[in-house]
Design a protein around this motif. Structure first.
Motif, PDB file in Angstrom:
ATOM      1  N   SER A 228       0.830  -1.200   0.000  1.00 56.56           N
ATOM      2  CA  SER A 228       0.000   0.000   0.000  1.00 56.56           C
ATOM      3  C   SER A 228       0.864   1.249   0.000  1.00 56.56           C
ATOM      4  O   SER A 228       2.058   1.205   0.309  1.00 56.56           O
ATOM      5  CB  SER A 228      -0.934   0.016   1.215  1.00 56.56           C
ATOM      6  OG  SER A 228      -0.178   0.033   2.421  1.00 56.56           O
ATOM      7  N   PHE A 230       1.701   4.787   1.714  1.00 53.37           N
ATOM      8  CA  PHE A 230       1.576   5.413   3.035  1.00 53.37           C
ATOM      9  C   PHE A 230       1.625   6.919   2.853  1.00 53.37           C
ATOM     10  O   PHE A 230       2.641   7.477   2.441  1.00 53.37           O
ATOM     11  CB  PHE A 230       2.712   4.938   3.954  1.00 53.37           C
ATOM     12  CG  PHE A 230       2.505   5.298   5.397  1.00 53.37           C
ATOM     13  CD1 PHE A 230       1.736   4.497   6.228  1.00 53.37           C
ATOM     14  CD2 PHE A 230       3.091   6.438   5.924  1.00 53.37           C
ATOM     15  CE1 PHE A 230       1.556   4.826   7.563  1.00 53.37           C
ATOM     16  CE2 PHE A 230       2.918   6.781   7.256  1.00 53.37           C
ATOM     17  CZ  PHE A 230       2.144   5.966   8.080  1.00 53.37           C
ATOM     18  N   ARG A 435       4.671  -1.013   2.922  1.00 46.05           N
ATOM     19  CA  ARG A 435       4.147   0.329   2.711  1.00 46.05           C
ATOM     20  C   ARG A 435       5.168   1.131   1.915  1.00 46.05           C
ATOM     21  O   ARG A 435       6.359   1.121   2.225  1.00 46.05           O
ATOM     22  CB  ARG A 435       3.875   1.015   4.053  1.00 46.05           C
ATOM     23  CG  ARG A 435       2.773   0.336   4.863  1.00 46.05           C
ATOM     24  CD  ARG A 435       2.755   0.843   6.290  1.00 46.05           C
ATOM     25  NE  ARG A 435       1.646   0.281   7.048  1.00 46.05           N
ATOM     26  CZ  ARG A 435       1.435   0.502   8.332  1.00 46.05           C
ATOM     27  NH1 ARG A 435       2.268   1.290   9.018  1.00 46.05           N
ATOM     28  NH2 ARG A 435       0.410  -0.042   8.951  1.00 46.05           N
TER      29      ARG A 435
END
Length: 519
Positions: A228, A230, A435
């Motif tokens: 993902s 951040f 992240r």
């Protein structure tokens, strides 16, 4: 409500396409139509004065998306020319249908196999925009054959828009195994692919825009993925809430252990990073000479140490624990520690005897990699290597780490605990996955910058933030501070202490819930 910006593997995207057609009932032709229209919409909005577009299309649905986009560019009253870099038999049914439509409406279609490299280059230079739709998210490995020849024929001076993924970039992890096209803009379908945000692939993508294919992404994609983005707002959400009754004891007690006869300033920079990130108390265990570098910061407490041949002695640990042991919340070990045997023994004691939160940086990473056997895996630990240090930890050459950053950070986490792999688009790997810190800041590549980062991590750990959240937040806040300085003054001349001094504004920005570019 927290919204996590997940990145998806090409396997997830292919499965999403299958579900869209077989479960939801959207024909592949409609998906391609929506994708092509979306590409045209983004290009005309981004380049409103561009009139002439060259579409370089390959096999599969990626080429079909490019052919569809060419038609929608014509609909908008602009000019389009297509160079097809494969035999028509290599096109999907939907792509071939769109090729036939283009021919029927008079769009010029040329075949790369009948063009010299010089003719392809000239065609690229004759147009305002080159739209590359050669391989897409279904590709892997280095481009070859005719596709490679066509990519290399596109001059570096051309303005390039990549459809879905720039040719040559592995969409699963950002690897670039051979030659890859550098795009000014990448327009990707449905959701962002993992490899678009991870170096070295990230530097080939330019700006990234996501277009829909006519269905909600949540209806066909997994609820979450292992990678993902951040964002500053994510860091702000994780920071503790302070009140009028907050006191320095509730802000965390950080111990910085480092420095040597060669590197006196590093632990001071780390301590400054911790203080400016909000730590309530920072104690520095460093050679006496380091205190001279802290003359302007009386907030730093220098504790008694023992040195042996210019290195901190392992006996320093006994002194520290005797005086401060009941108060320490987190330790930063390694900045400027150098690589002597006494320092190695000191770090070994910290790793094995300290049960609280720990950030390992600098020369301590050398010791960690040198003696993997004697170092049992421990929790509440963050390591912060750059690519060279990561290579040493993994017993590899640095180019191997640079080429496969996603795999490297996952292996580092498995072997040593939560890891910040520093660099452009820093990667943080912890229990919940990877992240990506989406900043590429040359201005941060200065001496002492990493020392400041380790201090921020120490402060986050000292506040009681879990290791992987502390790692991601510290990397993000460090990057925001650097971005403020770089935006104001350019790439050159930023000092590490200035990065530390910019941290309060970075924290304020993160707490505001702002996005990446809203400052």
């Amino acid at each position: 409500m927290t919204i996590i910006r997940y990145l998806f593997d090409p396997v997830d995207i292919r499965e999403a396409d299958r579900r869209a057609m077989s479960e939801i009932g959207v024909p592949g032709t409609i998906l391609m139509e929506n994708a092509g229209r979306g590409v045209a919409d983004v290009m005309t909005a981004r380049f409103p004065t561009a009139r002439k577009f060259l579409f370089v299309c390959g096999p599969g649905n990626n080429g079909g998306d490019g052919l569809t986009a060419a038609r929608h560019i014509l609909v908008r009253g602009k000019e389009a020319v297509v160079i097809l870099a494969c035999a028509e038999g290599k096109l999907s049914v939907e792509s071939l249908r769109n090729l036939d439509i283009l021919k029927n409406i008079g769009c010029p279609v040329r075949y790369s196999s009948f063009l010299s490299t010089e003719e392809i280059t000239a065609s690229a230079l004759e147009n305002d925009i080159v739209v590359e739709a050669l391989l897409g998210s279904g590709s892997s490995g280095a481009p070859r054959g005719e596709i490679l020849r066509v990519i290399k024929a596109i001059p570096g001076s051309a303005t390039v828009v990549a459809v879905d993924v720039p040719a040559g970039v592995d969409p699963s992890d950002g690897r670039v195994e051979g030659f890859a096209l550098r795009a000014d803009l990448t327009v990707t379908m449905l959701a962002e692919k993992t490899g678009l945000e991870i170096m070295p692939g990230r530097e080939h993508c330019g700006d990234i825009e996501i277009v829909d294919i006519g269905i909600p992404p949540a209806s066909v994609l997994p609820e979450k993925s292992g990678v993902s983005i951040f964002l500053p707002s994510d860091a702000g959400r994780l920071l503790p809430e302070w009140s009028g009754t907050t006191h320095k004891g509730s802000r965390g007690f950080v111990l910085v252990v480092g420095g040597s006869s060669r590197y006196w300033g590093a632990p001071v920079l780390s301590a400054l990073g911790a203080l400016k990130a909000g730590a309530g108390c920072v104690v520095v265990a460093a050679p006496e000479e380091s205190a001279a570098f802290a003359g302007g910061y009386p907030e730093m407490i220098f504790t008694e140490t023992i040195c042996d041949g210019g290195f901190l002695s392992p006996a320093t640990w006994d002194l520290v624990i005797e005086q401060w042991g009941g108060r320490i919340d987190s330790i930063v070990a390694g900045p400027g520690m150098d690589r002597g045997k006494p320092a190695e023994e000191l770090f070994t004691r910290i790793w094995k005897e300290w049960e609280g939160s720990l950030c390992v940086d600098g020369d301590a990473l050398h010791f960690l990699g040198k003696g993997q056997g004697p170092f049992p895996l421990r929790g509440n630990t963050v390591i912060t290597p750059h690519e060279g240090e990561a290579a040493s930890l993994l017993s590899r050459e640095r180019p191997s780490v640079s080429a496969s950053r996603l795999e490297a950070v996952r292996t580092l986490f498995k072997n040593f605990g939560t890891c910040v792999l520093k660099g452009a688009s820093s990667l943080v790997c912890g229990d919940s996955g990877v992240r990506v810190i989406p900043y590429n800041l040359p201005g941060l590549s200065v001496p002492g910058s990493g020392d400041v980062l380790s201090g921020v991590a120490g402060a986050m750990l000292g506040m009681g933030i879990a290791a992987e959240d502390a790692a991601a937040s510290s990397a993000c806040l460090h990057a925001i501070a650097g971005s403020f300085l770089q935006e104001e003054r350019g790439f050159n001349g930023i000092l590490a202490k200035e990065i530390a001094m910019a941290l309060p504004m970075a924290i304020k920005f993160a707490r505001s819930g702002a996005g990446l570019n809203s400052h």
